[in-house]
Design a protein around this motif. Structure first.
Motif, PDB file in Angstrom:
ATOM      1  N   LEU A 241       0.930  -1.326   0.074  1.00 24.12           N
ATOM      2  CA  LEU A 241       0.270   0.248   0.210  1.00 24.12           C
ATOM      3  C   LEU A 241       0.805   1.428  -0.020  1.00 24.12           C
ATOM      4  O   LEU A 241       1.878   1.355   0.873  1.00 24.12           O
TER       5      LEU A 241
ATOM      6  N   ALA B  88      -6.356  -4.872 -12.844  1.00 22.94           N
ATOM      7  CA  ALA B  88      -7.243  -4.399 -11.808  1.00 22.94           C
ATOM      8  C   ALA B  88      -8.781  -5.069 -11.879  1.00 22.94           C
ATOM      9  O   ALA B  88      -9.070  -5.872 -12.822  1.00 22.94           O
TER      10      ALA B  88
ATOM     11  N   PRO C  70      -3.476   6.259  -8.239  1.00 23.10           N
ATOM     12  CA  PRO C  70      -4.684   5.364  -7.947  1.00 23.10           C
ATOM     13  C   PRO C  70      -4.863   4.274  -8.925  1.00 23.10           C
ATOM     14  O   PRO C  70      -5.284   3.313  -8.825  1.00 23.10           O
TER      15      PRO C  70
ATOM     16  N   THR D 251      -3.318   0.749  -9.148  1.00 25.46           N
ATOM     17  CA  THR D 251      -3.873  -0.190  -8.403  1.00 25.46           C
ATOM     18  C   THR D 251      -4.012  -1.326  -9.165  1.00 25.46           C
ATOM     19  O   THR D 251      -4.903  -1.373  -9.973  1.00 25.46           O
TER      20      THR D 251
ATOM     21  N   GLN E 278       0.095  -7.730  -5.073  1.00 21.90           N
ATOM     22  CA  GLN E 278      -1.128  -6.544  -4.911  1.00 21.90           C
ATOM     23  C   GLN E 278      -0.101  -5.309  -4.759  1.00 21.90           C
ATOM     24  O   GLN E 278       0.556  -4.954  -3.793  1.00 21.90           O
TER      25      GLN E 278
ATOM     26  N   THR F 160      -1.651  -1.188  -4.143  1.00 16.56           N
ATOM     27  CA  THR F 160      -2.706  -0.403  -3.879  1.00 16.56           C
ATOM     28  C   THR F 160      -1.940   0.870  -3.646  1.00 16.56           C
ATOM     29  O   THR F 160      -1.317   1.166  -2.755  1.00 16.56           O
TER      30      THR F 160
ATOM     31  N   SER G  56      -3.417   4.467  -2.711  1.00 15.78           N
ATOM     32  CA  SER G  56      -4.478   5.204  -2.013  1.00 15.78           C
ATOM     33  C   SER G  56      -4.345   5.981  -0.864  1.00 15.78           C
ATOM     34  O   SER G  56      -2.973   5.748  -0.217  1.00 15.78           O
TER      35      SER G  56
END
Length: 119
Positions: free
Chosen positions: A11, A40, A88, A91, A114, A116, A118
């Motif tokens: 993240l 995505a 964003p 992602t 993954q 991400t 954000s």
């Protein structure tokens, strides 16, 4: 047997950076190409970047040009994707895949990691 293992996802806030790694076994980076793809939720998988064996030529999707950099370490048999100025819309699950060349079919795939972006 080719095995590819990705790492480095996580993240990150918009504008931040991440570096993904793909460790390859049973596949020589000197001779083959390794590409990064992403998918995505609800979208088709898209090619992000690729680096050829031999000449080391690189390719980038228009959406990541100037922000992402692909590189390789033949001694460690690893390929990296440095991702800067993340948005964003970056992602996705990022996967690496192997082929005889960047223009060929990718026949071996990793499990993915993954990413991400954000706040």
């Amino acid at each position: 047997q080719v095995q590819l293992v990705e790492s480095g996802g996580g993240l990150v806030q918009p504008g931040g950076s991440l570096r993904l790694s793909c460790a390859a076994s049973g596949f020589g980076l000197d001779y083959g190409a390794l590409g990064w793809f992403r998918q995505a939720p609800g979208k088709e998988r898209e090619g992000v970047s690729c680096i050829n064996g031999g000449d080391g030529r690189t390719y980038y999707a228009d959406s990541v040009k100037g922000r992402f950099t692909i590189s390789r370490d033949n001694a460690k048999n690893k390929v990296y994707l440095q991702m800067n100025s993340l948005k964003p819309e970056d992602t996705a699950v990022y996967s690496c895949a192997a082929a005889v060349g960047c223009q060929a079919d990718f026949t071996s795939w990793g499990q993915g990691t993954q990413v991400t972006v954000s706040s």
